[in-house]
Design a protein around this motif. Structure first.
Motif, mmCIF file in Angstrom:
data_model
loop_
_atom_site.group_PDB
_atom_site.id
_atom_site.type_symbol
_atom_site.label_atom_id
_atom_site.label_comp_id
_atom_site.label_asym_id
_atom_site.label_seq_id
_atom_site.Cartn_x
_atom_site.Cartn_y
_atom_site.Cartn_z
ATOM 1 N N THR A 87 -27.617 -29.990 16.751
ATOM 2 C CA THR A 87 -26.466 -29.097 16.921
ATOM 3 C C THR A 87 -26.253 -28.841 18.408
ATOM 4 N N PRO A 88 -25.035 -28.482 18.814
ATOM 5 C CA PRO A 88 -24.771 -28.231 20.234
ATOM 6 C C PRO A 88 -25.678 -27.140 20.805
ATOM 7 N N CYS A 89 -25.920 -27.232 22.076
ATOM 8 C CA CYS A 89 -26.772 -26.253 22.757
ATOM 9 C C CYS A 89 -26.163 -24.857 22.657
ATOM 10 N N GLU A 90 -27.043 -23.862 22.647
ATOM 11 C CA GLU A 90 -26.575 -22.471 22.549
ATOM 12 C C GLU A 90 -25.716 -22.097 23.750
ATOM 13 N N VAL A 91 -26.121 -22.540 24.931
ATOM 14 C CA VAL A 91 -25.327 -22.333 26.148
ATOM 15 C C VAL A 91 -24.803 -23.690 26.579
ATOM 16 N N CYS A 92 -23.507 -23.947 26.360
ATOM 17 C CA CYS A 92 -22.939 -25.264 26.641
ATOM 18 C C CYS A 92 -21.618 -25.116 27.389
ATOM 19 N N PRO A 93 -21.589 -25.463 28.677
ATOM 20 C CA PRO A 93 -20.342 -25.363 29.437
ATOM 21 C C PRO A 93 -19.280 -26.340 28.955
ATOM 22 N N CYS A 94 -19.724 -27.454 28.325
ATOM 23 C CA CYS A 94 -18.749 -28.429 27.831
ATOM 24 C C CYS A 94 -17.911 -27.847 26.691
ATOM 25 N N ILE A 95 -18.566 -27.109 25.786
ATOM 26 C CA ILE A 95 -17.831 -26.477 24.690
ATOM 27 C C ILE A 95 -16.870 -25.427 25.236
ATOM 28 N N LYS A 96 -17.308 -24.671 26.220
ATOM 29 C CA LYS A 96 -16.423 -23.681 26.846
ATOM 30 C C LYS A 96 -15.234 -24.360 27.516
ATOM 31 N N ALA A 97 -15.492 -25.519 28.143
ATOM 32 C CA ALA A 97 -14.414 -26.259 28.791
ATOM 33 C C ALA A 97 -13.406 -26.758 27.762
ATOM 34 N N LEU A 98 -13.904 -27.189 26.584
ATOM 35 C CA LEU A 98 -13.003 -27.606 25.510
ATOM 36 C C LEU A 98 -12.136 -26.455 25.023
ATOM 37 N N GLU A 99 -12.757 -25.269 24.909
ATOM 38 C CA GLU A 99 -12.037 -24.105 24.396
ATOM 39 C C GLU A 99 -11.036 -23.549 25.392
ATOM 40 N N THR A 100 -11.445 -23.472 26.643
ATOM 41 C CA THR A 100 -10.605 -22.823 27.668
ATOM 42 C C THR A 100 -9.717 -23.803 28.430
ATOM 43 N N LYS A 101 -10.072 -25.111 28.381
ATOM 44 C CA LYS A 101 -9.380 -26.145 29.152
ATOM 45 C C LYS A 101 -9.469 -25.868 30.652
ATOM 46 N N GLN A 102 -10.571 -25.187 31.025
ATOM 47 C CA GLN A 102 -10.835 -24.851 32.417
ATOM 48 C C GLN A 102 -12.255 -25.299 32.781
ATOM 49 N N PRO A 103 -12.490 -25.635 34.055
ATOM 50 C CA PRO A 103 -13.854 -26.005 34.470
ATOM 51 C C PRO A 103 -14.837 -24.863 34.205
ATOM 52 N N GLN A 104 -16.055 -25.217 33.820
ATOM 53 C CA GLN A 104 -17.086 -24.235 33.513
ATOM 54 C C GLN A 104 -18.381 -24.631 34.230
ATOM 55 N N VAL A 105 -19.254 -23.626 34.442
ATOM 56 C CA VAL A 105 -20.545 -23.889 35.074
ATOM 57 C C VAL A 105 -21.598 -22.984 34.454
ATOM 58 N N GLU A 106 -22.787 -23.517 34.243
ATOM 59 C CA GLU A 106 -23.902 -22.756 33.698
ATOM 60 C C GLU A 106 -25.203 -23.227 34.356
ATOM 61 N N VAL A 107 -26.191 -22.334 34.383
ATOM 62 C CA VAL A 107 -27.532 -22.687 34.828
ATOM 63 C C VAL A 107 -28.440 -22.669 33.601
ATOM 64 N N VAL A 108 -29.100 -23.809 33.330
ATOM 65 C CA VAL A 108 -29.903 -23.927 32.111
ATOM 66 C C VAL A 108 -31.256 -24.540 32.447
ATOM 67 N N ARG A 109 -32.175 -24.416 31.507
ATOM 68 C CA ARG A 109 -33.492 -25.032 31.629
ATOM 69 C C ARG A 109 -33.373 -26.546 31.442
ATOM 70 N N TYR A 110 -34.087 -27.294 32.266
ATOM 71 C CA TYR A 110 -34.185 -28.736 32.093
ATOM 72 C C TYR A 110 -35.423 -29.009 31.252
ATOM 73 N N GLN A 111 -35.206 -29.530 30.043
ATOM 74 C CA GLN A 111 -36.304 -29.751 29.107
ATOM 75 C C GLN A 111 -36.376 -31.215 28.687
ATOM 76 N N LEU A 112 -37.591 -31.678 28.445
ATOM 77 C CA LEU A 112 -37.828 -33.021 27.925
ATOM 78 C C LEU A 112 -39.029 -32.937 26.999
ATOM 79 N N ASP A 113 -38.858 -33.408 25.774
ATOM 80 C CA ASP A 113 -39.919 -33.310 24.760
ATOM 81 C C ASP A 113 -40.389 -31.875 24.598
ATOM 82 N N ASN A 114 -39.418 -30.937 24.570
ATOM 83 C CA ASN A 114 -39.693 -29.506 24.385
ATOM 84 C C ASN A 114 -40.538 -28.905 25.509
ATOM 85 N N LYS A 115 -40.570 -29.563 26.657
ATOM 86 C CA LYS A 115 -41.296 -29.044 27.815
ATOM 87 C C LYS A 115 -40.300 -28.665 28.905
#
Length: 289
Positions: A87-115
């Motif tokens: 499922t889409p990430c809980e914090v997703c600037p891409c989904i916000k960009a789709l909804e608002t049709k405006q550029p979005q920016v977020e700071v998120v954790r970089y994870q790989l294999d749940n680390k």
């Protein structure tokens, strides 16, 4: 400009990549596409192109390196390939960009294999066609782990600095209070006791003891002047006559003021010298004035 082909083939990237809108016309410039990919792969930040369903249409070399153990299917959703979730990430600037049709920016954790491997700053820029529909999203990902670590360390240093400053202020306040108590006790008890001893012991012995006490408390008395120094010139005149055992009426006559004024000055003198009701003002002034 980024245009959509009529068939189900890959999206085609054309030289006009700065246009606000993308055309629905179909044409292909392979040389421009290769140049675009070459330029994007040189960039040291991650770049991916998603369609309106968040399906990955392109990912540059950096994105592939960061998520090297993921598959590279061109039909995968971004959250499936990059985060291994359904499922889409809980914090997703891409989904916000789709909804608002405006550029979005977020700071998120970089994870790989749940680390947790660090922090990323995600920019999502929607591309619109002439009908104002979002047909592509450019996702720009920057690794800000070092910056976040520096910010957190700086914040910790500021907190430690604040704690240290408060500790030093408290210690300074405690020291000031202790110094006040010492000076007041010397003026209230030690000096009057020395004045009394003058009557029963040799004067030179008293001078020796008095000199030793003065040397001991000199660092404090140098910083904190005697309470007598807080008296006004008129109060000093009244205090000098009180020291000579003059009554209030006599003091009033000498200074050409009323007895009520003398009593007012007496009260102020006692208050400034921090004398209690039972303390003898004349005895105190004999010692300190």
């Amino acid at each position: 400009m980024i245009v959509k082909p009529e068939t189900n083939s890959e999206w085609v990237f054309t030289p006009d990549i700065c246009s606000n809108y993308v055309s629905d016309d179909v044409y292909s410039l392979s040389s421009s596409s290769e140049l675009f990919k070459l330029i994007v792969d040189i960039i040291q930040d991650g770049i991916s192109v998603l369609d309106s369903t968040l399906t990955i249409k392109y990912a540059n070399t950096v994105m592939k390196h960061w998520y090297h153990n993921k598959s590279e299917s061109t039909s995968e959703k971004c959250y499936q390939r990059f985060h291994n979730i359904n499922t889409p990430c809980e914090v997703c600037p891409c989904i916000k960009a789709l909804e608002t049709k405006q550029p979005q920016v977020e700071v998120v954790r970089y994870q790989l294999d749940n680390k947790d491997l660090g922090w990323q700053q995600l920019f999502a820029v929607p591309l619109l066609n002439k009908n104002n529909d979002v047909i592509l999203i450019i996702e720009y990902v920057r690794d800000i782990t070092l910056r976040k670590i520096a910010e957190d360390n700086f914040r910790d240093l500021e907190e430690q600095k604040s704690i240290l400053i408060n500790t030093l202020k408290n210690r300074e306040h405690s020291r000031d209070e202790l110094e006040k108590i010492i000076v007041n006790n010397v003026e209230r008890y030690v000096k009057p006791s020395l004045n009394y001893l003058k009557k029963v012991v040799k004067e030179e012995d008293i001078h020796m003891v008095s000199g030793i006490i003065d040397e001991i408390i000199f660092p404090l008395t140098k910083i904190r002047p005697s309470q007598v120094s807080t008296l006004t010139p008129r109060e000093l005149q009244v205090a000098s006559l009180i020291k000579q055992n003059c009554a209030s009426k006599e003091i009033a006559d000498r200074l050409c003021i009323t007895k009520k004024a003398v009593d007012y000055h007496r009260a102020n003198i006692r208050k400034k010298l921090n004398l209690k009701r039972e303390d003898n003002l004349q005895v105190y002034l004999e010692t300190h004035l």
